[in-house]
Design a protein around this motif. Sequence first.
Motif, short mmCIF file in Angstrom:
data_model
loop_
_atom_site.label_atom_id
_atom_site.label_comp_id
_atom_site.label_asym_id
_atom_site.label_seq_id
_atom_site.Cartn_x
_atom_site.Cartn_y
_atom_site.Cartn_z
N PRO A 258 41.71 -10.05 -27.96
CA PRO A 258 42.51 -11.08 -28.60
C PRO A 258 41.61 -12.05 -29.34
N LYS A 259 42.13 -12.67 -30.36
CA LYS A 259 41.38 -13.73 -31.03
C LYS A 259 42.33 -14.88 -31.27
N ILE A 260 42.00 -16.04 -30.78
CA ILE A 260 42.83 -17.19 -31.10
C ILE A 260 41.97 -18.20 -31.86
N THR A 261 42.51 -18.72 -32.94
CA THR A 261 41.77 -19.69 -33.75
C THR A 261 42.65 -20.90 -34.03
N ALA A 267 47.22 -27.65 -32.97
CA ALA A 267 47.55 -26.27 -32.57
C ALA A 267 47.22 -26.09 -31.10
N LEU A 269 46.88 -23.09 -28.38
CA LEU A 269 46.83 -21.63 -28.33
C LEU A 269 46.34 -21.18 -26.96
N ILE A 270 47.03 -20.20 -26.41
CA ILE A 270 46.66 -19.70 -25.09
C ILE A 270 46.65 -18.18 -25.11
N HIS A 271 45.64 -17.61 -24.52
CA HIS A 271 45.65 -16.16 -24.36
C HIS A 271 45.33 -15.78 -22.93
N ALA A 273 44.75 -12.12 -20.53
CA ALA A 273 44.72 -10.65 -20.47
C ALA A 273 44.28 -10.24 -19.08
N ALA A 274 44.91 -9.22 -18.57
CA ALA A 274 44.49 -8.70 -17.27
C ALA A 274 44.58 -7.18 -17.30
N SER B 255 37.48 -20.99 -32.29
CA SER B 255 37.94 -19.61 -32.24
C SER B 255 37.48 -18.99 -30.92
N ALA B 256 38.36 -18.27 -30.24
CA ALA B 256 37.95 -17.55 -29.04
C ALA B 256 38.23 -16.07 -29.24
N VAL B 257 37.23 -15.25 -29.06
CA VAL B 257 37.37 -13.81 -29.27
C VAL B 257 36.80 -13.05 -28.08
N PRO B 258 37.56 -12.96 -27.03
CA PRO B 258 37.07 -12.21 -25.89
C PRO B 258 37.43 -10.74 -26.04
N ILE B 270 39.90 -9.77 -16.16
CA ILE B 270 40.85 -10.82 -16.52
C ILE B 270 40.21 -11.76 -17.53
N HIS B 271 40.96 -12.08 -18.54
CA HIS B 271 40.47 -13.11 -19.46
C HIS B 271 41.53 -14.17 -19.68
N GLU B 272 41.11 -15.40 -19.77
CA GLU B 272 42.02 -16.50 -20.10
C GLU B 272 41.35 -17.38 -21.14
N ALA B 273 42.11 -17.82 -22.11
CA ALA B 273 41.58 -18.76 -23.08
C ALA B 273 42.66 -19.77 -23.43
N ALA B 274 42.28 -21.01 -23.57
CA ALA B 274 43.24 -22.02 -23.98
C ALA B 274 42.54 -23.00 -24.92
N ILE B 275 43.17 -23.24 -26.05
CA ILE B 275 42.64 -24.19 -27.03
C ILE B 275 43.73 -25.22 -27.33
N GLY B 276 43.38 -26.48 -27.27
CA GLY B 276 44.38 -27.49 -27.60
C GLY B 276 43.76 -28.87 -27.59
#
Lengths: 306, 306
Positions: A258-261, A267, A269-271, A273-274, B255-258, B270-276
């Motif tokens: 995933p890529k969140i920008t 903005a 943004l939450i991602h 994955a498991a 930007s988060a690109v796991p 498991i991956h988690e990302a949060a931007i805010g």
Amino acid sequence: MNEITKDLMKLVTDLDELPKGAYNIREDSKSVARQSSENIEIVSKTDKSGIDIIVKPNTASEHVYIPALVTCGGITDLVYNDFYIGENADVTVIAGCGVSTGDSCDGSQHHGIHRFFLARNSHVRYVEKHIGVGEGTGKRVIDPETVVEQEEGSFMEMETTQIKGVDSTVRVTKATLKENAKLIIKEKLITHGQQIAITNFEVDMDGENSSVNLISRSVARDYSKQTFISKITGNTRCMGHSECDAIIMDHGVVSAVPKITANSVDATLIHEAAIGKIAGDQMTKLMTLGLNEKEAEEKIIEGFLS
Amino acid sequence: MNEITKDLMKLVTDLDELPKGAYNIREDSKSVARQSSENIEIVSKTDKSGIDIIVKPNTASEHVYIPALVTCGGITDLVYNDFYIGENADVTVIAGCGVSTGDSCDGSQHHGIHRFFLARNSHVRYVEKHIGVGEGTGKRVIDPETVVEQEEGSFMEMETTQIKGVDSTVRVTKATLKENAKLIIKEKLITHGQQIAITNFEVDMDGENSSVNLISRSVARDYSKQTFISKITGNTRCMGHSECDAIIMDHGVVSAVPKITANSVDATLIHEAAIGKIAGDQMTKLMTLGLNEKEAEEKIIEGFLS
């Protein structure tokens, strides 16, 4: 319609016969049955293979069926379908593709390029089921590309399912969202054998208070391989969430990228994955209740995908 | 040591004077002070700039300090440091880099390439602080590359911090883990002005029951840009977790690109990302308690990074 076509249509759309209202049945690269309704007009494209589906403004809760069926090996089907959804219209689109190669050693392919133009405050529920059938060695390939342009306040729900029989799929979905537009995508995927599935989402939130929620649930069995790619970009005050959960079994391989920008301070943004196998304690519990190993597995997968 | 060197050393290592035990102080591309201890030997490389740090097996709870300091503009420092950690040894490495360009309009760069070879059941705590100082227009660049090879049962903890003054950083960390090896990385990052920070983790879990936990916390202020990339691959029974939380302020971009890949049914990833941005209600709460806006912001960031 012959038996193969009937069976495929049932698998893809749940229909036993031609539906009421608007529909277009595509079989082996040709439209074989079509009906427009008062509010939904279906017309052939003149420059390439495919149709325009034009939904009148203020259409209330109508359905349109557009299954594409490939009934034998050796077919390469390429179709362009464009959806023009009028202001305040509310429509359910039952799409999907069934590919049967029978006992042929020739493969068949279906490439569907769908574009959706949602006018202000319109709502589309898009239901897409992909399935492959056949005992031969011919490969069944389905590569859908979906492009969604959402005007202010519009709402798009996509439910895509690929349960079995598709040897290779590359699914590309791109969306751009204006003010208050909302997009929900639910993907369900099972791969087995040597199958390959690649999912690629790309969503740009350009309008204030737009939102996207991507939910992918998948199971990779046998020697199958899955890649989940998503790219969510927030350019203004907006909310994006992406979640990708995968169960691996046997020798399955799953990658999540995933890529969140966030290009704006507003903005969010939450991602998540498991990736993992079925938890041992879940299996034990169900087997204590009298299920054998296979039944317990099926039960867990069913729950996971539902 | 002159005052600039002393100040930088204090900022990077918290030391007011030369430490007891083993150390190597690097200043403007040269070793300026060095001491080995009974268990930790430091020797110059003969083929390139840098040192070998050799830690004897069974060394218990020792420290080694290896700060690299750049005290003026116009310097390009490239150093190769290799760490050989003996079986069952337990060592804390205080590394880090301070770059001062004063009022120079010439930039300075430090590139540190660190390799860690952890023998069976060894434990390393690696603490690295990066900081830039100076009022001139000279750019301060710190690009660290860390390569970690972990034998059976070894445990590596990395704590990296970049709080201010570094105009550009590209941080690359690669690790391979054997049976029962464990890796924990905690990254803290604040960027401001026009700064750019790129973090790139790549971890391969090759041994049974190996595990990795990556935790990145960052704040992007002003017009700064951050990219977080991580690539975790599980090739056997193993456990990987990555979490990337970022606060954006002003016109910051994150930007988060796991990427997580399970090549084995026994890999759990498991991956988690949060931007805010900082939540409004948190601000309100602290301001109700008497803090002004700036103080409230600082308090929240402090808590977030701690």
